[in-house]
Write a protein that holds these residues in place. Structure first.
Motif, mmCIF file in Angstrom:
data_model
loop_
_atom_site.group_PDB
_atom_site.id
_atom_site.type_symbol
_atom_site.label_atom_id
_atom_site.label_comp_id
_atom_site.label_asym_id
_atom_site.label_seq_id
_atom_site.Cartn_x
_atom_site.Cartn_y
_atom_site.Cartn_z
ATOM 1 N N UNK A 224 0.213 15.236 -17.347
ATOM 2 C CA UNK A 224 0.863 16.491 -16.935
ATOM 3 C C UNK A 224 1.897 16.273 -15.831
ATOM 4 N N UNK A 225 1.782 15.196 -15.078
ATOM 5 C CA UNK A 225 2.756 14.882 -14.044
ATOM 6 C C UNK A 225 2.757 15.835 -12.861
ATOM 7 N N UNK A 226 1.611 16.439 -12.579
ATOM 8 C CA UNK A 226 1.539 17.421 -11.493
ATOM 9 C C UNK A 226 1.080 16.822 -10.169
ATOM 10 N N UNK A 227 0.699 15.556 -10.173
ATOM 11 C CA UNK A 227 0.217 14.906 -8.955
ATOM 12 C C UNK A 227 1.193 13.804 -8.539
ATOM 13 N N UNK A 228 1.338 13.634 -7.251
ATOM 14 C CA UNK A 228 2.255 12.620 -6.730
ATOM 15 C C UNK A 228 1.594 11.241 -6.757
ATOM 16 N N UNK A 229 2.383 10.169 -6.699
ATOM 17 C CA UNK A 229 1.788 8.836 -6.607
ATOM 18 C C UNK A 229 0.843 8.687 -5.426
ATOM 19 N N UNK A 230 1.190 9.294 -4.303
ATOM 20 C CA UNK A 230 0.323 9.209 -3.121
ATOM 21 C C UNK A 230 -1.012 9.912 -3.371
ATOM 22 N N UNK A 231 -0.974 11.043 -4.068
ATOM 23 C CA UNK A 231 -2.218 11.755 -4.382
ATOM 24 C C UNK A 231 -3.094 10.927 -5.322
ATOM 25 N N UNK A 232 -2.467 10.288 -6.294
ATOM 26 C CA UNK A 232 -3.250 9.451 -7.191
ATOM 27 C C UNK A 232 -3.857 8.256 -6.466
ATOM 28 N N UNK A 233 -3.090 7.652 -5.571
ATOM 29 C CA UNK A 233 -3.636 6.512 -4.837
ATOM 30 C C UNK A 233 -4.806 6.937 -3.959
ATOM 31 N N UNK A 234 -4.692 8.089 -3.321
ATOM 32 C CA UNK A 234 -5.801 8.579 -2.496
ATOM 33 C C UNK A 234 -7.039 8.805 -3.344
ATOM 34 N N UNK A 236 -7.784 7.337 -6.373
ATOM 35 C CA UNK A 236 -8.277 6.076 -6.925
ATOM 36 C C UNK A 236 -8.980 5.200 -5.872
ATOM 37 N N UNK A 237 -8.584 5.342 -4.636
ATOM 38 C CA UNK A 237 -9.180 4.518 -3.574
ATOM 39 C C UNK A 237 -10.336 5.209 -2.861
ATOM 40 N N UNK A 238 -10.725 6.374 -3.362
ATOM 41 C CA UNK A 238 -11.763 7.148 -2.668
ATOM 42 C C UNK A 238 -13.182 6.737 -3.059
ATOM 43 N N UNK A 239 -13.330 5.875 -4.056
ATOM 44 C CA UNK A 239 -14.657 5.585 -4.593
ATOM 45 C C UNK A 239 -15.372 4.422 -3.915
ATOM 46 N N UNK A 240 -14.616 3.452 -3.393
ATOM 47 C CA UNK A 240 -15.236 2.248 -2.834
ATOM 48 C C UNK A 240 -16.296 2.545 -1.771
ATOM 49 N N UNK A 241 -16.094 3.534 -0.884
ATOM 50 C CA UNK A 241 -17.145 3.816 0.104
ATOM 51 C C UNK A 241 -18.484 4.223 -0.521
ATOM 52 N N UNK A 242 -18.454 4.695 -1.775
ATOM 53 C CA UNK A 242 -19.691 5.116 -2.438
ATOM 54 C C UNK A 242 -20.554 3.932 -2.882
ATOM 55 N N UNK A 243 -20.001 2.725 -2.791
ATOM 56 C CA UNK A 243 -20.773 1.554 -3.198
ATOM 57 C C UNK A 243 -21.966 1.318 -2.279
ATOM 58 N N UNK A 283 3.309 5.599 -14.374
ATOM 59 C CA UNK A 283 3.502 5.908 -12.955
ATOM 60 C C UNK A 283 2.219 5.825 -12.142
ATOM 61 N N UNK A 284 1.052 5.969 -12.802
ATOM 62 C CA UNK A 284 -0.200 5.906 -12.029
ATOM 63 C C UNK A 284 -0.762 4.490 -11.969
ATOM 64 N N UNK A 285 -0.134 3.554 -12.645
ATOM 65 C CA UNK A 285 -0.661 2.190 -12.665
ATOM 66 C C UNK A 285 -0.763 1.587 -11.261
ATOM 67 N N UNK A 286 0.248 1.740 -10.392
ATOM 68 C CA UNK A 286 0.093 1.198 -9.034
ATOM 69 C C UNK A 286 -1.094 1.799 -8.285
ATOM 70 N N UNK A 287 -1.372 3.087 -8.504
ATOM 71 C CA UNK A 287 -2.511 3.721 -7.848
ATOM 72 C C UNK A 287 -3.824 3.136 -8.346
ATOM 73 N N UNK A 288 -3.887 2.856 -9.645
ATOM 74 C CA UNK A 288 -5.098 2.244 -10.202
ATOM 75 C C UNK A 288 -5.295 0.848 -9.618
ATOM 76 N N UNK A 289 -4.210 0.076 -9.523
ATOM 77 C CA UNK A 289 -4.296 -1.264 -8.933
ATOM 78 C C UNK A 289 -4.768 -1.176 -7.487
ATOM 79 N N UNK A 290 -4.280 -0.181 -6.759
ATOM 80 C CA UNK A 290 -4.735 0.001 -5.376
ATOM 81 C C UNK A 290 -6.225 0.271 -5.339
#
Length: 296
Positions: A224-234, A236-243, A283-290
């Motif tokens: 849909x393209x409604x989220x910014x790259x910065x929002x996607x990175x935030x 995608x990177x929000x899960x690691x603390x749950x480990x 466009x979300x690939x860099x966020x996934x890599x992050x």
């Protein structure tokens, strides 16, 4: 408004929840239903078809996978994909399925299969809109609440067949995410629901394809393209603390299960984005890599 309506719908469903009849439905036998399956679920009379469909919802909790999956789900999905019900019938089926989500489910079959059939209900509205905006919003809330509520992670069993609550809930969220009528707030609600099961709070290693199914609604939201790259990175990177705590890394079974699930989810997203020609997915690939880089 949507949240209030969702609560009203769920409360009404709860009131109906105990009212489930025997399976097979009155007037039917397993053999007659198997014969109807051979006939590709041909029931020419619309009223008769609706009555049978509503009664087959009772079979979604049947412990026999041939009845639950091979007859009840298959018939309901077939009729919905064939546009065999009018709007009044669809609302009746939807509300009974909402009730099934609230019913007692000692064997763990009824709720995930109600969610799977509700994904077909959501699909009918996506293909040919019939819900009001309020009804659609209530369904987003119901699907999101269902996903967040899942604590039974059983997938497939040789004797009992499928339960697969996370996957079925993901299918429901995916059909909603694909609907262009949903707004940014509703898509965010779906993302929040997905996030509750990427790394389950109760350690569980997914082995039945759940991470890939969880990825699907996220991918359609990205399209849909409604989220910014910065929002996607935030996100995608929000899960690691749950480990869990760093001291648990590689020496704790629960930590290892969580890491497995997170890597599987992010990898599923990466593979789809990387091989896609859709610029929104690229466009979300860099966020996934992050996100992948946050995983120890």
């Amino acid at each position: 408004m949507h949240r209030l309506l969702a609560v009203v719908v769920l409360c009404a469903a709860s009131a109906l929840a105990p009212a489930f009849a025997a399976c097979p439905p009155d007037g039917q036998t397993r053999e007659s239903l198997e014969g109807l399956k051979v006939l590709k679920w041909t029931v020419p009379d619309a009223a008769e078809r609706q009555v049978l469909a509503e009664h087959l919802i009772d079979c979604l909790g049947d412990p026999d996978p041939a009845m639950r999956d091979g007859i009840a789900y298959e018939a309901l999905a077939h009729w919905m994909r064939a546009d065999a019900f009018d709007e009044l019938a669809m609302r009746s089926l939807r509300d009974k399925l909402f009730a099934a989500l609230q019913a007692d489910d000692p064997d763990g079959f009824r709720r995930p299969f109600a969610a799977l059939v509700l994904s077909e209900v959501a699909r009918t509205d996506r293909v040919k809109p019939w819900m009001t905006p309020e009804e659609r919003g209530a369904m987003v809330e119901a699907a999101s609440r269902y996903m967040a509520s899942i604590d039974d992670y059983r997938g497939f069993d040789d004797q009992a067949g499928w339960r697969h609550g996370v996957a079925h809930g993901s299918d429901w969220l995916m059909q909603l995410a694909m609907n262009p009528a949903l707004d940014r707030g509703q898509l965010d609600r779906i993302l929040a629901a997905v996030a509750t099961q990427v790394v389950p709070s109760a350690p569980h290693a997914y082995v039945f394809g759940e991470p890939g199914r969880l990825a699907r609604p996220v991918l359609f939201i990205a399209k849909r393209g409604l989220h910014t790259p910065a929002e996607w990175e935030a996100w995608m990177t929000s899960f690691a603390p749950k480990l869990g705590e760093a001291k648990l890394a590689y020496v704790d079974e629960g930590w290892l299960a969580r890491r497995h699930d997170l890597l599987a989810f992010l990898t599923a997203l990466y593979l789809e984005a990387d091989r896609s020609d859709d610029p929104q997915l690229q466009a979300i690939e860099p966020a996934i890599v992050a996100g992948l880089k946050t995983v120890p």
